[in-house]
Design an enzyme around this catalytic site. Structure first.
Site, mmCIF file in Angstrom:
data_model
loop_
_atom_site.group_PDB
_atom_site.id
_atom_site.type_symbol
_atom_site.label_atom_id
_atom_site.label_comp_id
_atom_site.label_asym_id
_atom_site.label_seq_id
_atom_site.Cartn_x
_atom_site.Cartn_y
_atom_site.Cartn_z
ATOM 1 N N MET A 1 -3.486 5.327 -2.318
ATOM 2 C CA MET A 1 -3.241 4.120 -3.122
ATOM 3 C C MET A 1 -3.129 4.390 -4.625
ATOM 4 O O MET A 1 -2.440 3.666 -5.328
ATOM 5 C CB MET A 1 -4.365 3.109 -2.910
ATOM 6 C CG MET A 1 -4.457 2.564 -1.507
ATOM 7 S SD MET A 1 -2.934 1.837 -0.933
ATOM 8 C CE MET A 1 -2.416 3.066 0.222
ATOM 9 N N CYS B 1 0.790 -1.239 0.000
ATOM 10 C CA CYS B 1 0.000 0.000 0.000
ATOM 11 C C CYS B 1 0.821 1.287 0.000
ATOM 12 O O CYS B 1 0.319 2.295 -0.485
ATOM 13 C CB CYS B 1 -1.027 0.003 1.122
ATOM 14 S SG CYS B 1 -0.370 0.079 2.776
#
Lengths: 94, 809
Positions: free
Chosen positions: B352, B176
């Site tokens: 993200m 992430c």
């Protein structure tokens, strides 16, 4: 389940009264006194269960003139024991 | 009055009191008053004991007040003394307390026995793990997350790198925010944002690059919306691949194709130079230029001149950028005009969208580069800031350094001097720390899922606080190989510590029940460098125990067996803790674990590492008093002072007087940051005639990450019961689909039957489809791509080519 929220209002001043009026018509919702300069409306919700609280919050968010809803206080003492398990992921022997 | 009516009257009075308290809390926060909340002040009236803790969920780092009554969490309030959230919480706050009380909490260690599990004792569980490690210490790997608390991650880090001489430790944060890390390193020579959330209160323009804070970081978004509702002018710009709830609140929406961000960033830089609106003063004083070194690809590239940079940007005219990104040329010009205006304060946020990107390092450096080139850096409101999705992705993963190549405090295993410093702090023999980086996440799991005879060099993985069976990319390749390729995996052994059954526990050979959140002491670090602390408030259920204890118990079992790695230079246990009387406390025995504050002991040791890269942390006791402090925290005149804005004179104590801006960890050792050029490159997989749609995956408001906690909250599950595929109405019509129809979605790696949602909450453009990953019964990661960024090794979950077909009803 009882919650205290803050609704941020972004409508024109003329629409403010109508927005607050719509909020106060939602069963279980009690609006407090608005801070005019900040346009932040305190709201108390008294709901019979967490599901209703979620639904009421969504309705609140959808009222024209409500820009955002934040949570301030939640009391769930009476509800926490009623949370059921999910059906997935459980080890096969249990 | 009868006893029943007295009881009813008392109950009603209590309810009225709670309602009054709820309204008082909301009124106080809405008005910004400093009056104490009655319910928080009057424990005697309610029997509720209130203590502070950061929220369990995302990386924002909101502080909550947790109300405990008779050993159970019964209420939550936003903490008005917390600078992050100023008393506010997002709607997940409704559930942060209830997340502890799902009825299928894991409460006993479970060992696989054929197709089922049997309950075992903790002694047997600890012994089983020690057996596996002792048999093949170099084939053991530890997989954690940004949900590890700082002491938990530090203990795991020390156990692996300082004990077993094994660098096969990596966190899910690799999936992430690893590209944010490499972006900061390549630009400033040191990780983590220079700015902080205060920028949101000062900026004139907020640009969200592939980011949906209205749903993923709502308290931060609400902070900006609140400013606008008070009449302040704040321009919000959403650059994304689909319309979201964030889009609705923005004045500008720039819809781009996948990897369009690379072109947009170059287009802005091109226009800044062409229009002469770049900041010559800032660049001449504080910046250098870099480009990729294609002959020798590495994170620090090769130096180039400003003129070379300018030439490289020349092709990126607004019209060319429009053709690459899909964003109209006029909107590129609008962005460049904003960046070219020195009077405006501009903050960029991302999460993200820019990180899960096979050019994640590149786009991170390029957004930093635009801010540097235009001089929108180093003053309140001018900052490029990445957000994190987990409560301690920064505190544990990036600062403690639980990545396979790092050591605590920003050091790396490949550097001999860094290894020596770590060995000295850990008091382990010279040469104990292995100089070779371990396997990053994708490689670790590939090795585990490959037969030993075919080179799979990891045979045991211990997973704590994460759910890789649901979140790794290309899951089919790992866990559902075609044919009989699963043969040869009989020697593999998966250990999973978790609080609830998950997609990963289903794969496990040994399951360990863990304590969560306020069932244990903890410390975490949020997205703005803020370190936070809390104390244990309630007991975990059954035999669930702290992850940190589990690690230390295994370490001690190995120590007992004489494993050298578990001894320090003096032959003492690696995690030895001594009490005030000087006697060793047997913290490896659960009944003694809380005889002393193990968190404090580990943190004070870890703190020694933090001065090396000027990420100084204060003593543990300072965090007990505060709602978090942003590092570097430096003692001045007996006071521990946090830092709002790094590298800026007047804020950062490490900037020398008169320097104004000083990038004191510059990779070029001249106090300069690097402005990078990277070319636009197409995504690793693009739609074609066989797989004509682009799949993007992500999160939803109701569920946090893989849903292992939030799917146990009935009202959240009812509100969002299962995953779905969002389609554009025209695409749906072309396939003859209506809302609720089921489709078979296929990529080159897997397939999934899933219902469609047209004109739902998110609105993808034509040719694209969005599927959330929270639903463990509909594993979208069977279809995702495991191609990674060359430097961060982070996979791209946002771009995979798929095809769909209607499933006959």
């Amino acid at each position: 389940m009882i919650a205290g929220l803050v609704a941020i209002l972004d409508g024109h001043a003329a629409e403010l009264t109508e927005t607050i009026s719509q909020i106060s018509r939602i069963p279980g919702v009690v609006p407090g006194d608005i801070n005019d300069s900040a346009r932040r409306l305190p709201v108390m919700i008294d709901s019979p269960d967490p599901d209703s609280l979620e639904i009421i919050t969504r309705r609140l968010q959808q009222i024209p003139g409500v820009a955002f809803v934040d949570v301030v206080f939640i009391h769930f003492e009476d509800e926490s024991a009623r949370i059921p398990e999910t059906q997935s992921g459980k080890p096969t022997s249990l | 009055m009868s006893r029943d009516s007295e009881s009813l009257s008392g109950s009603l009075q209590r309810r009225e009191f709670i309602k009054a308290s709820a309204m008082a809390a909301a009124t106080a926060v809405a008005g910004g008053t400093s009056v104490a909340l009655p319910i928080l002040a009057d424990e005697s009236a309610t029997g509720v004991d209130w203590q502070k803790a950061p929220c369990r969920f995302c990386g924002t780092g909101c502080h909550v007040q947790v109300g405990v009554q008779q050993g159970k969490v019964v209420a939550i309030a936003g903490d008005r003394n917390a600078e992050v959230n100023k008393g506010l919480l997002c709607v997940k706050g409704y559930h942060v307390g209830a997340a502890l009380y799902g009825q299928d909490r894991l409460t006993k260690p479970l060992l696989r026995d054929g197709d089922s599990y049997r309950e075992i004792s903790w002694d047997e569980a600890i012994g089983t793990i020690a057996d596996r490690i002792q048999a093949a210490p170099d084939r053991f790997a530890f997989y954690g997350s940004g949900q590890w608390t700082i002491p938990e991650g530090y203990a795991a880090q020390k156990f692996m790198k300082g004990g077993l001489s094994n660098n096969h430790i990596d966190p899910n944060a690799r999936l992430c925010m690893a590209s944010a890390v490499t972006g900061f390193l390549a630009t400033y020579g040191v990780d983590e944002p220079a700015g902080c959330y205060d920028d949101l209160d000062a900026c004139d323009v907020l640009i969200m690059w592939g980011n949906n804070p209205a749903e993923m970081h709502p308290v931060l978004f609400s902070r900006v919306i609140d400013r606008r509702s008070r009449g302040e002018k704040v321009t919000l710009i959403d650059i994304g691949t689909r319309r979201t709830r964030t889009t609705e609140a923005c004045q500008h929406y720039l819809e781009m194709k996948g990897h369009g961000d690379l072109a947009i960033a170059n287009g802005i830089a091109h226009l800044l130079i062409k229009n002469g609106t770049w900041s010559r003063k800032f660049v001449d004083s504080f910046c250098s230029f870099k480009a990729p070194d294609d002959a020798n690809p590495n994170l620090h590239g090769k130096a180039i001149s400003f003129d070379e940079y300018k030439v490289l940007l020349e092709p990126y005219t607004p019209e060319h950028v429009e053709s690459l990104s899909g964003v109209p040329a006029d909107q590129i010009r609008m962005l460049a005009d904003l960046f070219g205006n020195p009077e405006l304060k501009i903050t960029s946020l991302w999460c993200m969208g820019m990180n899960q990107h096979t050019r994640g390092t590149a786009i991170n450096t390029m957004v930093h580069g635009i801010h540097l080139l235009s001089g929108h850096f180093g003053t309140p409101g001018n900052a490029p800031t990445s957000l994190t999705g987990q409560p301690s992705a920064c505190g544990t993963v990036r600062e403690v350094g639980t990545l396979s190549h790092t050591l605590p405090g920003g050091m790396v295993v490949a550097d001999a001097e860094h290894r020596k410093m770590a060995e000295d702090i850990w008091r382990v023999p010279a040469g104990r720390i292995n100089e070779t980086p371990g396997h990053h996440t994708v490689k670790m799991w590939e090795s585990f899922c490959t037969p030993t005879s075919q080179g799979g060099d990891i045979s045991t993985i211990w997973v704590q606080v994460t759910n890789p069976g649901q979140t790794l990319p290309n899951l089919n390749k790992l866990f559902n190989p075609k044919g009989d390729s699963k043969a040869g995996l009989e020697d593999k052994f998966l250990i999973v510590s978790d609080v609830y059954p998950t997609a990963t526990t289903r794969l496990a050979d040994l399951i360990l029940p863990s304590a969560m959140w306020v069932e244990k002491n903890g410390m975490v670090g949020n997205s703005e460098r803020r370190t936070q602390q809390w104390f244990k408030m309630v007991d975990p259920p059954g035999e669930a125990r702290d992850d940190c204890w589990q690690t230390i118990a295994v370490a001690h079992e190995l120590f007992k067996r004489g494993v050298d790695g578990m001894k320090d230079r003096d032959g003492q246990f690696l995690f030895e803790v001594r009490g005030a009387d000087g006697a060793a406390v047997p913290i490896w025995e659960w009944e003694h674990y809380y005889d002393i504050n193990v968190d404090e002991h580990l943190f004070e040791e870890y703190r020694k590492f933090t001065r090396f890269k000027h990420k100084d942390l204060a003593p543990y006791g300072e965090y007990v008093k505060a709602r978090g402090l942003r590092w570097p925290v430096v003692e001045t005149n007996g006071q521990w002072r946090e830092t709002q804005f790094r590298f800026a004179e007047g804020f950062d104590p490490y900037v020398a007087a008169g320097k104004e801006i000083q990038f004191y960890h510059s990779s070029t050792h001249d106090d300069r940051a690097q402005i990078w050029f990277h070319p636009w490159i197409a995504p690793a997989e693009v739609p074609d005639k066989d797989y004509p749609l682009m799949l993007c995956t992500g999160r939803v408001l109701e569920h946090w990450h893989s849903g292992s906690m939030t799917r146990r909250i009935p009202e959240l599950s009812r509100a969002m019961p299962g995953a779905y595929a969002e389609l554009h109405p025209d695409d749906a019509a072309a396939y003859g689909l209506r809302n609720g129809d089921r489709i078979n979605m296929e990529s080159r790696r897997g397939s999934l039957m899933i219902p469609v949602w047209i004109d739902g909450r998110g609105k993808p453009p034509r040719g694209t489809v969005f599927v959330p990953f929270f639903d463990e019964t509909l594993l979208i990661n069977d279809l995702t791509l495991d191609a990674v960024d060359p430097f961060s090794k982070q996979p791209d979950y946002k771009k995979a080519a798929v095809r769909i077909s209607k499933v006959p009803s």
